[in-house]
Every structure is written in structure tokens, then in C-alpha cells.
Design an enzyme around this catalytic site. Structure first.
Site, mmCIF file in Angstrom:
data_model
loop_
_atom_site.group_PDB
_atom_site.id
_atom_site.type_symbol
_atom_site.label_atom_id
_atom_site.label_comp_id
_atom_site.label_asym_id
_atom_site.label_seq_id
_atom_site.Cartn_x
_atom_site.Cartn_y
_atom_site.Cartn_z
ATOM 1 N N HIS A 21 23.069 63.344 60.824
ATOM 2 C CA HIS A 21 21.941 63.789 60.016
ATOM 3 C C HIS A 21 20.697 63.008 60.421
ATOM 4 C CE1 HIS A 21 22.082 60.223 57.494
ATOM 5 N NE2 HIS A 21 23.340 60.451 57.166
ATOM 6 N N HIS A 24 20.725 59.170 61.034
ATOM 7 C CA HIS A 24 21.282 58.731 62.316
ATOM 8 C C HIS A 24 20.277 58.959 63.436
ATOM 9 C CE1 HIS A 24 25.126 59.969 60.099
ATOM 10 N NE2 HIS A 24 25.065 58.641 60.068
ATOM 11 N N CYS A 130 36.158 50.778 48.326
ATOM 12 C CA CYS A 130 35.375 52.028 48.331
ATOM 13 C C CYS A 130 35.530 52.680 49.696
ATOM 14 C CB CYS A 130 33.893 51.774 48.045
ATOM 15 S SG CYS A 130 32.891 53.255 48.332
ATOM 16 N N CYS A 133 32.167 53.390 51.635
ATOM 17 C CA CYS A 133 31.610 52.240 52.386
ATOM 18 C C CYS A 133 32.622 51.691 53.380
ATOM 19 C CB CYS A 133 31.261 51.071 51.463
ATOM 20 S SG CYS A 133 30.064 51.399 50.206
ATOM 21 N N CYS A 147 30.650 52.824 42.849
ATOM 22 C CA CYS A 147 29.873 52.316 43.982
ATOM 23 C C CYS A 147 28.482 52.934 43.894
ATOM 24 C CB CYS A 147 30.548 52.714 45.294
ATOM 25 S SG CYS A 147 29.442 52.612 46.701
ATOM 26 N N HIS A 150 27.817 55.497 46.850
ATOM 27 C CA HIS A 150 28.605 56.726 47.000
ATOM 28 C C HIS A 150 28.948 57.416 45.692
ATOM 29 C CE1 HIS A 150 29.035 54.662 50.869
ATOM 30 N NE2 HIS A 150 28.914 55.887 51.317
ATOM 31 N N LYS A 301 18.941 58.401 49.034
ATOM 32 C CA LYS A 301 19.275 58.177 50.442
ATOM 33 C C LYS A 301 19.962 59.436 50.972
ATOM 34 C CE LYS A 301 22.828 55.898 53.099
ATOM 35 N NZ LYS A 301 24.031 55.100 53.073
ATOM 36 N N LYS A 304 25.835 61.915 54.024
ATOM 37 C CA LYS A 304 26.826 62.988 54.082
ATOM 38 C C LYS A 304 27.677 62.999 52.826
ATOM 39 C CE LYS A 304 27.948 61.487 58.213
ATOM 40 N NZ LYS A 304 28.290 61.254 59.613
HETATM 41 N N1 MSP Z 1 30.006 53.121 60.933
HETATM 42 C C1 MSP Z 1 29.205 52.267 60.149
HETATM 43 C C2 MSP Z 1 28.407 51.302 61.021
HETATM 44 C C3 MSP Z 1 29.232 50.444 61.928
HETATM 45 S S1 MSP Z 1 28.216 49.493 62.972
HETATM 46 C C4 MSP Z 1 29.216 48.420 63.729
HETATM 47 C C5 MSP Z 1 28.234 53.104 59.319
HETATM 48 N N2 MSP Z 1 28.049 54.352 59.720
HETATM 49 S S2 MSP Z 1 27.064 55.416 59.016
HETATM 50 O O1 MSP Z 1 27.170 56.629 59.756
HETATM 51 O O2 MSP Z 1 27.319 55.491 57.620
HETATM 52 O O3 MSP Z 1 25.627 54.812 59.143
HETATM 53 C C6 MSP Z 1 25.170 54.445 60.417
HETATM 54 C C7 MSP Z 1 23.751 53.952 60.379
HETATM 55 O O4 MSP Z 1 22.921 55.021 59.933
HETATM 56 C C8 MSP Z 1 23.544 52.781 59.426
HETATM 57 O O5 MSP Z 1 22.705 51.816 60.014
HETATM 58 C C9 MSP Z 1 22.883 53.415 58.239
HETATM 59 O O6 MSP Z 1 22.024 52.559 57.558
HETATM 60 C C10 MSP Z 1 22.098 54.520 58.924
HETATM 61 N N3 MSP Z 1 21.805 55.562 57.978
HETATM 62 C C11 MSP Z 1 22.675 56.293 57.237
HETATM 63 N N4 MSP Z 1 21.965 57.072 56.385
HETATM 64 C C12 MSP Z 1 20.639 56.866 56.574
HETATM 65 C C13 MSP Z 1 19.460 57.396 56.058
HETATM 66 N N5 MSP Z 1 19.451 58.314 55.121
HETATM 67 N N6 MSP Z 1 18.293 56.945 56.572
HETATM 68 C C14 MSP Z 1 18.227 56.031 57.592
HETATM 69 N N7 MSP Z 1 19.325 55.528 58.107
HETATM 70 C C15 MSP Z 1 20.530 55.878 57.571
HETATM 71 O O7 MSP Z 1 27.669 52.579 58.386
#
Ligand code: MSP
Length: 542
Positions: A21, A24, A130, A133, A147, A150, A301, A304
Site C-alpha cells: 500500500h 510501503h 499480538c 504486530c 492493541c 491493530h 494510519k 492492511k
Molecule cells: N515486517 C515488518 C518490518 C521488519 S523490518 C526488519 C513490518 N512490516 S510492515 O509491512 O507492517 O511495515 C513495513 C514498513 O512500512 C514499516 O516501517 C512501517 O512503519 C511502514 N508503514 C506501514 N504502514 C505505513 C503507513 N500507513 N505510512 C507510512 N509507513 C507505513 O513492520
């Protein structure tokens, strides 16, 4: 190893429990902008991103989709790769934690190294977990028993785990953060981490029983246990460089990381767990952790698990990768939360891309084509000191030495741009570019080449030369943000001859622009046809 002449930048690895999304995409873009900037300065650079593919969350999602976990993560990892390609990310590698050849050997080597130090031991974990997380929780982490990220109640678990002696390293990690040996940006996040450490740090689970979590990397020499997904995931930053294998040239060349880019929700894992793991393995510390904010949608935020995500691919398909990159880089602050909406996107696009940059390029090219057939040559003895090239403000020449285009005269705005980029202030660096675009527009307004052409051809040519020279620098500065647009600008202005001594273009052979760089757009919601880009205003028709 610490005085390395290289730059290593990483994003978090993204959970492959669904497609990507906007959040990422944002993180990948920040890393890409910095990586491109460093490469242009001539620094050997390695930019890593990838997917986090193990653990309970993924397994449950795979089951829900009625797929095997490997098949499921293959499908989702491909969606991340497709997005990053469409976004023009220049990552040097894409690590996947289910990759037994690329990731597992390094992960196992690091586990063994920490074990050898004596910092991994067996114990019983009883408490809350959780799945959203993928983290153990205490009552004080919860809001109304749930949490806060989530909105689900954590599950109670009791199981035999391996533990990592995190508590042993708490003081040392605090010192590293305090002294900025590991610099956490923004500063407020640094203090947040220091107060978490002050409150007390307990040892953490480092493995989970295979019986409960069958999808993971087996703990070396311990059948029945799989590595805890966060420990497996953090290892990616060095496994991708070949750590612990015969092919560890990249590890030697690039480690320690210059910047880990992460969201604030996972900072604790990067600022506390990861440094402690590296201390246990006796490896050098990452230099910076850049903590970005969250992209919000409807005040929450984007996530997904919450289900309020925006599909970045849709924006790229509709408006192009560069426009999408521009919006995220310029309109979302790099250290705070920012709101995404289609309205904001359309407004920013029309004001700054269609009107600002796009219009400047197209009106300049059109004038050079109409009045001079595209050939613009700097004339000797030109006295009106160009507004734009200010030798008195010359500030050194290092900045552009890495560029493929020779360059020796410093631009008045470039040091400011560079300062912002070096401080990861990408939004403000983009502001510098648009300030500069405003200056070029002002220069046209002041000199009115479209009128002057009737009186003084030579002076008009010099004025147009100056504007083209300005656009040449716009091309340099936008390259990390909008790589395609940068190429289009350079093609359109057509640098023909360079002054070898000063690296200044002497002549340009501009190319007509058959298509606007950025055609004006309307809100899709209004279901209107796209409008053509603004054309050069009538006074420039000569
Ligand atoms: N898999 C773990 C990270 C492991 S790193 C060794 C994880 N994955 S995640 O897909 O949930 O999130 C990945 C990254 O995307 C994180 O840095 C998280 O903060 C970022 N984001 C997830 N949602 C976001 C937004 N809505 N906005 C900006 N960044 C976001 O956590």
C-alpha cells in the site's frame, strides 16, 4: 570498516501478507531518493528493500486464502516487486526472508554468532501476543485490552522459547543512542527510545515452537523451534550482503548501514533490539535510523489490518511514476504523519507539475524553437550578469563532481538543496527546487524575451541561454525525485557543447516537446476528461 567509502540504505522489509500500500511505497521512495542522490554524487551505494515472509500473520493469511505459505508469499512478493519497478525504485537487491539461498545462511550464521557469545538461552514464555504486530505485549501496551495499532485483543500464550539477553545490553544501547553513535532522526524519537530503555528492558523471545508456528527458519541444531519472526526479519540487513557466507564482499564493503528507514511503529525493534543483537554478535552499529511518519487516511494510519489502504499502482497507472513520487516526496513531511487524499494530489499536481515545472519547460522550449529554431548559443561579451549564475556566491565545487555532466560553477541554490538532502529533509530539498523554478519564472517575467525578441535578438538569445542553463540545473536537482522527468528535461534542452574549462554548456539545441511533461488533471470523482496541459501564453507566440 567504519571509515568505509560507501553508502548503505535500507527500508524495512514489508510483510507479504497482502500486496503493498501507499505506506510501503512511501518508505521505498524515501530510500530511493537518497540512494539516487548519493549515487549521483559518485558514492558507491547499495539500496536494499524486500519482504518479510515468515510468522503467524503470514501463515494465517495464507490459510485464509486457501494457499500454501510459500505460494502465498511468492504471489505477494511479486506484487511488491511490480510496484517498486513501476515506481522506478533503483534498489540493488530485493531480499525475501523465505529465500533459503540468499537469506537463511546469513540468518543462521548470525544466530550462531549470538549463541556463541552466550546470549541465547531457553525459557518459558507466558503472556500476550499480538499477531498484527507479531510482538509480545504487556498490559501497559494495550488500550481497553486491545492493541492500539491493530484494534484486536492479543492472544494469551504459554510456550517454551529461546530468549535473547536483551536486558544485558540495555545500558550500552542507551549510550549508543545518547551519544548519537546510532543517530535517531527526528530527535524526539531518540528521547522516546531512551525513556523506553529507562523504564526497564526485559529479555525477549527469540524463537517459537515449530508446532505453533511451522512457517519460519528452523533454529540451528534445535529441531522443534523456529526463529521468532522479528529476529529472522532484522537479520535481513546483513544476510542480503552475504554475511556469514563465502560471498561476503558486499558485507565488507557496505556494512554498517548508513541509514535504516523505518516507520515509528517499528522503531523499538531497530533502535533497541537490533543494536543489542549486533553488540552480541560484535558487529558495527548502523549510523542513522530515519523514522518517518505514517501516511494517514481518514485520520488513521493506513494499514492492511485496518483495511483503509490506497492502491499506489492506481495512481502510477493514472498519473505516471514521477507525479506519484513528486506528491509523496513534496507533500508528505518526512518526519511526521501526513494525509493522503485524491484532492490534495490533484491540486499539487496541477499547481506545481502542470503549471510550475511543466509550463516553464514548455514555454522556454517553445520560445527557443520559435525564435531561434532551437539553437541557442552563449555570446561573447554579454554584460547583463545573469541573475542565475552568481560567481560571487560561489560556494565550492565538490557538489556535482560525481555527475556525468561536467560542472564547476556552483549554483546559488545548490548548497541549500544539498544541505537538506544530507539531513534527509527531502521535502525541503524539493521546496528548494520549486523556489528555483519560481526564480526562473520571475526571470522570464522580468526580461520578457517574448517582447525583447523584436528589439534585440542577441540579448534575447542570452536570456534564453540563461533559462536553459537554469533548466539544466533543475534537471540535476529533480533527478533523485523524478528520474524520468529529469531525462526528459535534459533531452528537451539538448546540451550541444560544453566549455571544457568551466563545465558550462555553451550551446543548446532544444527539441520540440510534442507532449506536455504533465498534462493537467481533474478529480476522478468528477468523472471529467483529462484536460490538455497549459500551452505557452499568447505573448510568446512572437
Ligand atoms: N515486517 C515488518 C518490518 C521488519 S523490518 C526488519 C513490518 N512490516 S510492515 O509491512 O507492517 O511495515 C513495513 C514498513 O512500512 C514499516 O516501517 C512501517 O512503519 C511502514 N508503514 C506501514 N504502514 C505505513 C503507513 N500507513 N505510512 C507510512 N509507513 C507505513 O513492520
Amino acid at each position: 570498516m567504519d571509515n568505509k567509502n560507501s553508502f548503505y540504505i535500507t527500508t524495512a522489509i514489508h510483510y507479504a501478507n497482502a500486496g503493498p500500500h501507499l505506506g510501503h511505497a512511501y518508505e521505498g521512495l524515501l530510500a530511493d531518493i537518497l540512494a539516487r542522490y548519493k549515487r549521483e554524487k559518485g558514492m558507491p551505494t547499495f539500496f536494499l528493500t524486500g519482504t518479510d515472509e515468515h510468522g503467524d500473520k503470514i501463515l494465517r493469511s495464507a490459510r485464509k486464502a486457501d494457499m500454501g505459505p510459500q505460494e502465498f508469499v511468492d504471489m505477494n512478493a511479486q506484487k511488491f516487486k511490480d510496484l517498486y519497478e513501476a515506481m522506478l525504485l533503483s534498489n540493488d537487491d530485493f531480499i525475501r526472508t523465505s529465500d533459503k539461498e540468499k537469506h537463511w545462511p546469513g540468518a543462521i550464521a548470525l544466530w550462531n554468532q549470538i549463541k556463541e557469545t552466550g546470549d541465547i538461552y531457553k525459557g518459558i514464555y507466558k503472556g500476550l501476543y499480538c499477531v498484527g504486530c507479531e510482538a509480545f505485549k504487556t498490559e501497559k501496551d494495550l488500550v481497553d485490552g486491545k492493541c492500539p495499532d491493530h484494534k484486536i485483543a492479543p492472544e494469551e500464550i504459554e510456550e517454551e522459547n529461546y530468549f535473547f539477553k536483551l536486558s544485558k545490553y540495555a545500558d550500552e544501547v542507551a549510550k549508543l543512542i545518547e551519544s548519537d553513535t546510532i543517530r535517531i532522526l527526528p530527535e524526539s524519537r531518540k528521547h522516546e527510545m531512551l525513556s523506553i530503555i529507562k523504564e526497564g528492558i526485559e529479555d525477549i523471545s527469540f524463537s517459537r515452537p515449530e508446532r505453533d508456528i511451522p512457517w519460519g527458519i528452523p533454529v540451528p541444531g534445535e529441531p522443534g523451534q523456529n526463529m521468532y519472526v522479528w529476529c529472522d526479519a532484522l537479520f535481513n540487513y546483513i544476510s542480503a550482503l552475504g554475511y556469514g557466507t563465502e560471498n561476503d564482499e558486499n558485507f565488507k564493503k557496505f556494512w554498517p548501514a548508513d541509514v535504516h528507514i523505518v516507520g515509528k511503529d517499528i522503531l523499538r525493534f531497530h533502535a533497541i533490539f537490533w543494536p543489542a543483537m549486533l553488540l552480541a554478535a560484535k558487529l558495527p552499529m548502523p549510523k542513522n535510523i530515519w523514522v518517518h511518519g505514517m501516511i494517514m487516511s481518514d485520520g488513521q494510519k493506513m494499514s492492511k489490518s485496518i483495511g483503509n489502504v490506497v492502491d499506489p499502482m492506481q495512481y502510477i497507472n493514472d498519473y505516471g511514476a514521477d507525479a506519484f513520487r513528486y506528491f509523496l516526496a513534496r507533500e508528505i513531511p518526512p518526519f511526521e504523519d501526513g494525509d493522503f487524499s485524491e484532492e490534495k494530489f490533484v491540486t499539487a499536481y496541477n499547481a506545481n507539475l502542470a503549471n510550475g515545472l511543466g509550463n516553464l519547460v514548455s514555454r522556454t522550449i517553445k520560445m527557443t524553437q520559435t525564435y531561434f529554431n532551437g539553437t541557442i548559443t552563449k555570446k561573447e561579451g554579454y554584460v547583463d550578469v545573469p541573475l542565475l549564475v552568481r560567481r560571487d556566491l560561489f560556494k565550492g565545487t565538490e557538489y556535482l563532481q560525481g555527475y556525468s555532466i561536467p560542472y564547476t560553477i556552483e549554483w546559488v541554490l545548490l548548497p541549500e538543496y544539498q544541505e537538506k538532502m544530507d539531513a534527509f529533509e527531502v521535502q525541503q530539498a524539493a521546496d528548494v527546487i520549486w523556489k528555483f523554478i519560481g526564480l526562473l519564472d520571475g526571470y522570464i517575467t522580468k526580461h520578457e524575451p517574448f517582447k525583447l525578441i523584436k528589439e534585440d535578438r542577441e540579448k534575447t538569445e542570452n536570456i534564453l541561454w540563461n533559462i536553459l542553463y537554469g533548466l539544466y540545473f533543475v534537471g540535476v536537482m529533480v533527478a533523485p525525485f523524478m528520474p524520468d522527468t529529469s531525462k526528459k528535461i535534459w533531452t528537451a534542452i539538448g546540451v550541444e557543447a560544453m566549455d571544457e574549462k568551466y563545465g558550462v554548456p555553451l550551446s543548446f539545441q532544444t527539441q520540440p516537446l510534442y507532449e506536455a511533461l504533465f498534462a493537467r488533471i481533474e478529480l476522478k470523482k468528477m468523472e471529467e476528461e483529462q484536460q490538455p496541459a497549459p500551452q505557452p501564453v499568447e505573448e510568446e507566440q512572437a
